[in-house]
Scaffold this motif. Structure first.
Motif, PDB file in Angstrom:
ATOM      1  N   LEU A  44       1.028  -1.388   0.574  1.00  0.00           N
ATOM      2  CA  LEU A  44       0.022   0.208  -0.079  1.00  0.00           C
ATOM      3  C   LEU A  44       0.721   1.395   0.072  1.00  0.00           C
ATOM      4  O   LEU A  44       0.482   2.349  -0.590  1.00  0.00           O
ATOM      5  N   ARG A  45       1.833   1.321   0.663  1.00  0.00           N
ATOM      6  CA  ARG A  45       2.639   2.096   0.626  1.00  0.00           C
ATOM      7  C   ARG A  45       3.821   2.578  -0.914  1.00  0.00           C
ATOM      8  O   ARG A  45       4.078   3.455  -0.879  1.00  0.00           O
ATOM      9  N   SER A 105     -11.694   7.300  -2.950  1.00  0.00           N
ATOM     10  CA  SER A 105     -11.397   8.253  -1.398  1.00  0.00           C
ATOM     11  C   SER A 105     -11.437   9.167  -2.082  1.00  0.00           C
ATOM     12  O   SER A 105     -10.365   9.994  -3.114  1.00  0.00           O
ATOM     13  N   GLY A 106     -11.915  10.328  -1.597  1.00  0.00           N
ATOM     14  CA  GLY A 106     -11.691  11.506  -1.612  1.00  0.00           C
ATOM     15  C   GLY A 106     -13.008  12.501  -3.170  1.00  0.00           C
ATOM     16  O   GLY A 106     -13.173  13.897  -2.497  1.00  0.00           O
ATOM     17  N   GLU A 107     -14.355  11.464  -3.024  1.00  0.00           N
ATOM     18  CA  GLU A 107     -15.171  12.005  -3.590  1.00  0.00           C
ATOM     19  C   GLU A 107     -16.005  12.224  -2.976  1.00  0.00           C
ATOM     20  O   GLU A 107     -16.404  11.557  -2.007  1.00  0.00           O
ATOM     21  N   ALA A 108     -17.270  13.390  -3.143  1.00  0.00           N
ATOM     22  CA  ALA A 108     -18.490  12.994  -2.114  1.00  0.00           C
ATOM     23  C   ALA A 108     -19.333  12.010  -2.423  1.00  0.00           C
ATOM     24  O   ALA A 108     -19.514  12.380  -4.044  1.00  0.00           O
ATOM     25  N   ARG A 143     -11.937  -5.759   2.447  1.00  0.00           N
ATOM     26  CA  ARG A 143     -13.623  -4.932   2.954  1.00  0.00           C
ATOM     27  C   ARG A 143     -13.300  -4.107   3.512  1.00  0.00           C
ATOM     28  O   ARG A 143     -13.895  -3.026   3.908  1.00  0.00           O
ATOM     29  N   LYS A 144     -11.563  -3.651   3.785  1.00  0.00           N
ATOM     30  CA  LYS A 144     -11.651  -2.071   5.158  1.00  0.00           C
ATOM     31  C   LYS A 144     -10.947  -1.216   3.725  1.00  0.00           C
ATOM     32  O   LYS A 144     -10.984   0.095   3.932  1.00  0.00           O
ATOM     33  N   ARG A 145     -10.486  -1.044   2.045  1.00  0.00           N
ATOM     34  CA  ARG A 145     -10.501  -0.080   1.345  1.00  0.00           C
ATOM     35  C   ARG A 145     -11.614  -0.444   0.361  1.00  0.00           C
ATOM     36  O   ARG A 145     -11.085  -1.046  -1.067  1.00  0.00           O
TER      37      ARG A 145
END
Length: 837
Positions: free
Chosen positions: A252-253, A411-414, A329-331
């Motif tokens: 992930l990094r 992620s980052g989108e409303a 599930r978490k991402r």
């Protein structure tokens, strides 16, 4: 019962499952057949060794091959490993073929040398020189020996092929017998009575294996080996617990930092996570066993148990890692599948449950096999394993009854509000069919267990688990290869942009290459997926298909013999062929052609022709599978020609006309045509008829022969603009220049009128005290002429009224196609006269 026990003992799918998983995952080709073994565990150097200097390897003699071939039993025993026998027979046949090829080369060389000596002297002719006669005799003797070896080698090759076919046939019969063998139902008392009666002896065998394992552990814990044993266990425990977590954090990094934004980042991360988790857990299991292995090694039973444990652990780890990567599930932003967070959360435990069920069930079965447990223990282990897998699968399918929701926003989108949120996409029909088939199979497993068909139920349960793993792996690889092709070749990718700017390659060509490369790679993956699905059955696809029917009777229809296998083959070819044609047509229409400069009509023509040509080819291949050759098809076509001559002329005429239309394309999809009293847009060109949509949205089906034999007016064939023509009468005392200026201003001001060619206003003539003004303007599309004409009339009337000018009756307007596309200015519709003032 003894036969069922032998089949249960020999049915070990997890090794084949693991091999096929790695095959699909790594896209490796099929490994070659193992070399012939002198014993059951070693292969002779003569059949496997190759010279490092590039020389041809030394092959065994014909007598040695015959001896080894005769050592292979003609009847397959219940406990025999038929894969090894097939491997041995194949190696013998390969070696015999190579020997025959070598002997043929040697024979040709000797014939050349004999020809160099010249023909042998005829009877009564002078004798040839002694050295020549001696050399001729030696060569003739050597030729006779080589010719004998050549014939024997070819005979061994033929015998090997026949023996291989016979082993496959016997294996097929054993497989069918094992699956159809019925025992006592687990719901009856006799089933559990047998388990109870066999328990004491099974417990003693299990304790003996436990004693061996305890002795190995005590030996590894001795002071001389204690440090290595402790380190191995500690490292194995660390790899199994913290290794996957640390590996995932590292990926992930690295992924956002090393990979460009896009879909490739997600699919490559999922692929790397599956590989990393599987390798770490496999390494942990290997380290744990290596700690027990000290001087002298493990016994045969522990070695067999070690191999089975490693295979099962790797398979279970692969299942867990695959489920974790796909569900994410978490991402949710890294999730590949279009699943909601709620559904992914509900499905997350089931890869673990399936993996643990397969691991524990496989371990129990392998322990029973290693210790030689009783039939009752074998049957009970298979029963519990199949029951647990079926129940876990049913529980997982319970969450898939409703269609999947829309994929979560990155992620980052409303998130959109509930009122404006888009409706979730409809689940594809094939997903629903797979879920229904899986549920039906799970229920069938429970029914088979109740009825006592334990072997069949266990085989279905294992095949279901493996099918899910193969489909999930193929889905992941499909996404990966498509993303790689788009990132590397597409003009939207970084490498593609460099090719576009550096080498000047057209962007559309790059997009086409990306689509074609993705399709080709997916086709390769599809091929390996079929091989992987058949891997647990332990045979090649052709052998599995031959198992499909136990009916050996045939039906004779004239000179054509119809066998059940031939009928199934033809049906499978027809179904698979038409499905592939449909997939190819959809791929061309939705993915390939949008990246080309072909017109929509040309795309439709190509897809239609491809469908008919492919359909004819599939039918011909299916008939060939039935034993109906091309010559017989030609005879049938000749017989049909008589019927065509009497009653099918119109159909054939329309068919040929359709082919001409698709080839010459005088009428294309989207054209505006006039055929007699029919006027409308061409919506579809089929081989038999053409569909024309009229102005009232109705559709007229016109036979294709009408377009060939009659006059057709194509309003848009050459792309000529439409023309708006107005004839406006005015009184004789009207200011003609002012009138002309106002009409020309109305035409110029309208946005639908083209500037080139520019509109013109002419004084057509003076008749009966009336001036007739002729106004002509052009529009880009003839379909827009009616609306533009109406707008112009409104604008002209307003301008004339404001200027104090008027028209005099009768006033007419007309709309016609451009003079470049037609000959005259034929009025199409009268206009209501406009009163002066």
């Amino acid at each position: 019962m003894a036969f069922l026990s032998a089949r249960l003992l020999s049915h070990r799918p997890w090794s084949s499952l693991l091999q096929a998983a790695l095959l699909v995952l790594l896209l490796a080709p099929q490994p070659p057949l193992p070399a012939l073994a002198q014993t059951r565990s070693a292969a002779p150097p003569a059949l496997t060794a190759s010279s490092a200097t590039g020389e041809k390897p030394e092959l065994p003699g014909v007598d040695a091959l015959r001896e080894r071939f005769d050592a292979i039993p003609t009847k397959l025993g219940e406990d025999d490993d038929y894969r090894q026998w097939l491997s041995d027979v194949a190696a013998i046949g390969t070696a015999a073929t190579q020997v025959a090829a070598r002997r043929a080369e040697a024979l040709a060389d000797i014939d050349t040398r004999l020809a160099g000596l010249g023909p042998a002297p005829a009877k009564g002719a002078p004798a040839e020189a002694a050295d020549v006669a001696q050399q001729r005799a030696a060569l003739s003797k050597e030729r006779s020996a080589i010719d004998s070896e050549l014939k024997l080698a070819r005979l061994i090759a033929v015998d090997a092929e026949q023996r291989s076919t016979e082993i496959i046939r016997q294996r097929r019969e054993q497989f069918q017998t094992a699956l159809t063998t019925r025992i006592d139902s687990p719901l009856t008392g006799s089933f559990w009575r047998n388990v109870r009666n066999a328990f004491p002896s099974d417990w003693m065998r299990l304790r003996s294996l436990g004693n061996e394992l305890r002795a190995a552990a005590e030996q590894a814990w001795e002071p001389a080996h204690r440090t290595g044993f402790a380190v191995s266990l500690a490292v194995a425990l660390l790899l199994a617990t913290a290794g996957p977590w640390l590996g995932e954090r590292l990926l992930l990094r690295l992924a956002p930092a090393r990979l460009p934004p896009g879909r490739l980042r997600r699919s490559l991360l999922a692929f790397a996570a599956v590989l990393l988790h599987t390798l770490l857990l496999a390494l942990a299991a290997q380290l744990a066993w290596s700690g027990l292995t000290v001087e002298g090694g493990l016994g045969p039973r522990l070695q067999a148990f070690e191999r089975a444990t490693l295979q099962l652990v790797v398979f279970a780890a692969f299942m867990i890692a695959l489920g974790h990567a796909l569900l994410s599930r978490k991402r949710s932003s890294w999730r590949l599948a279009a699943l909601s967070d709620e559904l992914a959360t509900r499905l997350a435990p089931y890869p673990w449950w399936l993996a643990l069920t397969a691991l524990l069930g496989g371990l129990v079965i392998e322990v029973n096999r290693v210790v030689g447990a009783s039939l009752a223990a074998e049957v009970s282990a298979h029963t519990l394993s199949a029951l647990l897998m079926a129940l876990v699968i049913l529980c997982a399918l319970r969450h898939l009854r409703a269609p999947a929701e829309a994929a979560p926003a990155p992620s980052g989108e409303a998130p959109a509000s509930e009122a404006t949120a888009p409706a979730p996409p409809a689940r594809p029909i094939w997903v629903g069919l797979l879920v229904a088939a899986a549920a039906a199979t799970a229920f069938a497993i429970l029914v088979l267990l109740v009825l006592g068909f334990v072997a069949l139920a266990h085989m279905l349960a294992g095949q279901m688990v493996w099918t899910g793993v193969v489909f999930a792996t193929t889905y992941l690889l499909f996404q990966l290869v498509d993303d790689v092709a788009q990132a590397v070749l597409s003009s939207r990718g970084g490498f593609g942009q460099r090719l576009h700017t550096g080498l000047g390659i057209d962007g559309k060509l790059l997009d086409q290459s990306a689509v074609v490369a993705s399709g080709a790679l997916r086709l390769v993956l599809l091929f390996y997926m079929v091989i992987a699905l058949l891997a647990p059955l332990g045979t090649a696809p052709d052998e599995v298909f031959r198992r499909g029917s136990s009916v050996n009777q045939t039906l004779q229809v004239g000179s054509v013999t119809l066998a059940p296998q031939a009928l199934l083959t033809a049906l499978a070819i027809a179904c698979a062929g038409f499905v592939m044609i449909r997939i190819l047509k959809r791929w061309l229409s939705e993915q390939f052609f949008p990246n080309t400069s072909l017109e929509p009509g040309m795309r439709s023509s190509i897809v239609t022709l491809l469908g008919y040509v492919g359909g004819v080819a599939v039918i011909a291949i299916a008939l060939a599978g039935l034993g109906i050759s091309v010559e017989r098809i030609a005879w049938v076509a000749s017989a049909l020609s008589v019927g065509i001559g009497f009653g099918l002329q119109a159909i054939v005429q329309n068919f040929i006309s359709g082919l001409i239309l698709l080839a010459e394309r005088p009428v294309r999809v989207g054209d505006w045509v006039v055929l007699g009293e029919t006027e409308g847009d061409v919506r579809r060109v089929n081989v038999r008829a053409t569909e024309i949509q009229l102005g009232d949205r109705s559709t007229v089906i016109v036979p294709n022969s009408e377009f060939i034999t009659k006059t057709v007016r194509n309003m848009t064939l050459t792309g000529a603009p439409g023309r708006v023509l107005l004839r406006l009468p005015a009184p004789l005392d009207t200011d003609a220049q002012r009138m002309r200026t106002l009409i020309l201003e109305a035409f110029t001001a309208h946005e639908g009128i083209m500037a080139d060619p520019e509109p013109v206003v002419q004084l057509e003539g003076i008749l009966n005290g009336t001036l007739t003004f002729l106004a002509i303007g052009y529009v880009s599309n003839p379909r827009n002429a009616g609306g533009v004409r109406s707008d112009l009339l409104f604008a002209i009337l307003d301008k004339l009224r404001d200027a104090g000018l008027a028209l005099s009756p009768p006033a007419t307007t007309a709309v016609a196609h451009s003079a470049r596309a037609q000959g005259g200015d034929t009025p199409l519709a009268p206009v209501t006269p406009v009163a002066p003032g």
